[in-house]
Design a protein around this motif. Structure first.
Motif, PDB file in Angstrom:
ATOM      1  N   HIS A 191       0.804  -1.230   0.000  1.00 62.21           N
ATOM      2  CA  HIS A 191       0.000   0.000   0.000  1.00 62.21           C
ATOM      3  C   HIS A 191       0.835   1.276   0.000  1.00 62.21           C
ATOM      4  O   HIS A 191       0.276   2.367  -0.031  1.00 62.21           O
ATOM      5  N   ASP A 192       2.162   1.140   0.079  1.00 58.68           N
ATOM      6  CA  ASP A 192       2.984   2.344   0.245  1.00 58.68           C
ATOM      7  C   ASP A 192       3.141   3.110  -1.074  1.00 58.68           C
ATOM      8  O   ASP A 192       2.891   2.579  -2.157  1.00 58.68           O
ATOM      9  N   HIS A 193       3.579   4.329  -0.934  1.00 55.82           N
ATOM     10  CA  HIS A 193       3.730   5.237  -2.078  1.00 55.82           C
ATOM     11  C   HIS A 193       4.951   4.862  -2.915  1.00 55.82           C
ATOM     12  O   HIS A 193       5.907   4.263  -2.414  1.00 55.82           O
ATOM     13  N   TYR A 194       4.905   5.260  -4.152  1.00 51.43           N
ATOM     14  CA  TYR A 194       6.030   5.082  -5.078  1.00 51.43           C
ATOM     15  C   TYR A 194       7.363   5.505  -4.447  1.00 51.43           C
ATOM     16  O   TYR A 194       8.365   4.775  -4.540  1.00 51.43           O
TER      17      TYR A 194
ATOM     18  N   VAL B 134       8.678   4.968   9.114  1.00 48.14           N
ATOM     19  CA  VAL B 134       7.289   5.379   8.841  1.00 48.14           C
ATOM     20  C   VAL B 134       7.264   6.566   7.882  1.00 48.14           C
ATOM     21  O   VAL B 134       7.949   7.565   8.099  1.00 48.14           O
ATOM     22  N   ASP B 135       6.483   6.403   6.804  1.00 53.06           N
ATOM     23  CA  ASP B 135       6.153   7.543   5.946  1.00 53.06           C
ATOM     24  C   ASP B 135       4.928   8.186   6.587  1.00 53.06           C
ATOM     25  O   ASP B 135       3.829   7.623   6.548  1.00 53.06           O
ATOM     26  N   GLY B 136       5.128   9.364   7.186  1.00 48.20           N
ATOM     27  CA  GLY B 136       4.051   9.968   7.968  1.00 48.20           C
ATOM     28  C   GLY B 136       3.455  11.219   7.353  1.00 48.20           C
ATOM     29  O   GLY B 136       2.791  11.999   8.055  1.00 48.20           O
ATOM     30  N   VAL B 137       3.619  11.393   6.048  1.00 42.82           N
ATOM     31  CA  VAL B 137       3.299  12.705   5.474  1.00 42.82           C
ATOM     32  C   VAL B 137       1.826  13.098   5.572  1.00 42.82           C
ATOM     33  O   VAL B 137       1.518  14.279   5.721  1.00 42.82           O
ATOM     34  N   HIS B 138       0.912  12.112   5.532  1.00 40.94           N
ATOM     35  CA  HIS B 138      -0.504  12.498   5.606  1.00 40.94           C
ATOM     36  C   HIS B 138      -1.076  12.383   7.023  1.00 40.94           C
ATOM     37  O   HIS B 138      -2.286  12.525   7.221  1.00 40.94           O
ATOM     38  N   GLY B 139      -0.176  12.125   7.979  1.00 43.73           N
ATOM     39  CA  GLY B 139      -0.603  12.111   9.380  1.00 43.73           C
ATOM     40  C   GLY B 139      -0.178  13.380  10.092  1.00 43.73           C
ATOM     41  O   GLY B 139      -0.959  13.984  10.843  1.00 43.73           O
ATOM     42  N   ILE B 140       1.040  13.828   9.830  1.00 48.12           N
ATOM     43  CA  ILE B 140       1.549  15.027  10.506  1.00 48.12           C
ATOM     44  C   ILE B 140       0.721  16.246  10.058  1.00 48.12           C
ATOM     45  O   ILE B 140       0.543  16.486   8.868  1.00 48.12           O
ATOM     46  N   GLY B 141       0.167  16.926  11.031  1.00 49.49           N
ATOM     47  CA  GLY B 141      -0.679  18.088  10.724  1.00 49.49           C
ATOM     48  C   GLY B 141      -2.140  17.717  10.539  1.00 49.49           C
ATOM     49  O   GLY B 141      -2.984  18.590  10.346  1.00 49.49           O
ATOM     50  N   ALA B 142      -2.452  16.407  10.590  1.00 47.36           N
ATOM     51  CA  ALA B 142      -3.848  15.982  10.417  1.00 47.36           C
ATOM     52  C   ALA B 142      -4.329  15.134  11.595  1.00 47.36           C
ATOM     53  O   ALA B 142      -5.514  15.081  11.873  1.00 47.36           O
TER      54      ALA B 142
ATOM     55  N   LEU C 115       6.389   1.264   6.929  1.00 39.79           N
ATOM     56  CA  LEU C 115       4.931   1.424   6.957  1.00 39.79           C
ATOM     57  C   LEU C 115       4.560   2.855   6.576  1.00 39.79           C
ATOM     58  O   LEU C 115       5.373   3.773   6.737  1.00 39.79           O
ATOM     59  N   THR C 116       3.328   3.017   6.136  1.00 39.89           N
ATOM     60  CA  THR C 116       2.805   4.353   5.837  1.00 39.89           C
ATOM     61  C   THR C 116       1.702   4.652   6.844  1.00 39.89           C
ATOM     62  O   THR C 116       0.805   3.824   7.041  1.00 39.89           O
ATOM     63  N   TRP C 117       1.787   5.805   7.466  1.00 41.26           N
ATOM     64  CA  TRP C 117       0.835   6.157   8.537  1.00 41.26           C
ATOM     65  C   TRP C 117      -0.574   6.322   7.949  1.00 41.26           C
ATOM     66  O   TRP C 117      -1.459   5.511   8.194  1.00 41.26           O
TER      67      TRP C 117
END
Ligand code: PLP
Length: 439
Positions: free
Chosen positions: A152-155, A237-245, A206-208
């Motif tokens: 499910h992770d990003h490119y 952890v790829d947390g880009v869509h969790g941080i700030g949300a 993992l992706t958050w």
């Protein structure tokens, strides 16, 4: 050449006249004088007013790349004016003055407060992609080691692993954590991860919050279970869509390396990102790009030896001169989030996303892939409309002046991402528009 160089001598920059000659009271005081204090952010209409988004459109794809809110625009402009007036002295002072005046260190301090960690644990980067690449390429992977990721992770995440494992003679494996994101549970997600571990697994990626389905992984629970079973395995952890949300204390979440761009939900300047790790985990890495931040690197180079101390965050920060007006304005975005309040921001995003999911739930031609529960989702709603390609759904919404997006994955969905720039009325209109398409 002295054996211990000062920060100012770093990179053989000659001593400047001193910033006080240029900007009395130092750069930060000067910046503060040039930028207005943070505005009143006590209600959501005031927050929304900070963005100069075109009001003719409803912006439901803000997570793609941020529109700079006023405090960030003002900070960038203040730095830009200062740098255009006197690039040498402003940048030389900001980069190489002692710690009390070092601007990247001050930015890292502001960020660390938001993350619940220490300034020395934060590395500044330019994006999630760069953060992930630096971590995976820095890890001591060797022949026979495995990095376990998910399907499910990003490119950017997969490619960072592929390139790093290829160089090291290590391997990469991807497993699905679920077949249906909407039906996922904490136990099932954790169970799948633990089941997939092999003796040769050294790192888990993992992706958050997934930009494919909008699911928010319970990283805290998954990290705890992983460490109980395999304390030797590192978690990236790829947390880009969790941080700030999401409302999380990122430094204690359980990630060994937390990677994120700050130019999405954080509203920091475009082209900014971070890595958080503790000192022990920084010490495991080998730098990939020469830095301009760690004096020991320069001393070692000047003396023709290897750096004596363990790798730290400053040593991992890509050097070279950057668009410093953007990097140095990152603090304004984190200060804005601090003022809005992490819990308050997350609650608002949750309310808007709950509203959208509820608005689509009754339509049998709409299939929502994002979990209904706000505990397993954040700011993205991924969905399909029966008999329509995601691109066609997005195109139809665009006709209604609603900006949606499609997920850039092998299996693609339409996405609407209600965020701080949206109102409940806009969410209502977006839900109505989708329902009108899905008849
Ligand atoms: C999950 C995820 N990871 C990484 C990225 C890449 O982010 P960046 O542009 O900060 O490199 C994206 C882009 O949207 C993403 O959705």
């Amino acid at each position: 050449m002295p054996s211990r160089l000062t920060r100012r001598q770093f990179l053989a920059v000659p001593a400047a006249l001193g910033a006080t000659a240029l900007l009395p009271g130092g750069l930060v005081t000067a910046l503060a004088q040039e930028t207005p204090p943070l505005p009143d952010l006590s209600d959501w209409s005031r927050v929304r007013a900070q963005f100069s988004l075109d009001p003719a459109w409803m912006h439901f794809a803000s997570f793609f790349i941020a529109s700079h809110p006023a405090p960030v625009r003002e900070a960038i402009e203040a730095w830009r004016r200062a740098m255009d007036r006197d690039p040498f002295r402003v940048i030389e002072h900001g980069m190489f003055e002692d710690d009390a005046h070092n601007i990247p260190l001050q930015v890292r301090t502001t960020i660390a407060r938001y993350l619940g960690g220490q300034a020395e644990e934060v590395a500044l980067t330019r994006s999630t992609t760069e953060s992930l690449a630096l971590v995976y390429h820095g890890l001591p992977l060797k022949d026979g080691d495995e990095v376990l990721a998910t399907t499910h992770d990003h490119y950017s995440h997969h490619e960072s692993i592929r390139l790093a494992t290829r160089r090291a003679g290590a391997s990469m494996r991807r497993i699905p954590l679920f077949e249906d994101a909407a039906g996922a549970t904490v136990d099932a997600l954790t169970g799948r991860l633990l089941q997939a571990l092999r003796p040769e697994t050294r790192v888990v990626g993992l992706t958050w919050v997934h930009s494919s389905t909008g699911i928010r992984l319970p990283i805290r629970e998954m990290a705890r279970a992983l460490k109980e079973r395999r304390p030797d395995v590192l978690l990236v952890v790829d947390g880009v869509h969790g941080i700030g949300a999401a409302d999380e204390t990122i430094a204690t979440m359980g990630a060994d390396y937390f990677c994120a761009g700050c130019h999405k939900w954080m509203f920091a300047p475009r082209g900014t990102g971070l890595i958080w790790a503790n000192a022990e985990n920084w010490a495991r890495l080998t730098p990939v790009v020469p830095n301009f931040s760690d004096i020991e690197s320069y001393n070692a180079w000047a003396e023709g030896r290897e750096p004596a101390s363990p790798t730290n965050a400053a040593r991992m920060m890509p050097g070279g001169f950057h668009a410093f007006e953007h990097q140095w304005a990152m603090g304004a975005a984190f200060a804005m989030h601090e003022k809005m309040g992490r819990a308050r921001v997350a609650a608002r995003i949750r309310v808007l996303n709950d509203q959208l999911k509820a608005g689509l739930a009754g339509n049998r031609k709409v299939r929502i892939h994002t979990p209904v529960s706000g505990d397993l989702s954040a700011g993205l709603v991924a969905f399909e409309v029966d008999g329509m390609k995601p691109d066609a759904v997005v195109a139809r919404l665009l006709e209604q002046r609603i900006i949606a997006s499609t997920s850039p994955y092998a299996v693609s969905y339409a996405r609407l991402a209600p965020s701080l720039v949206n109102t409940p009325e806009e969410v209502e209109r977006a839900a109505r528009a989708v329902n009108a398409i899905a008849t």
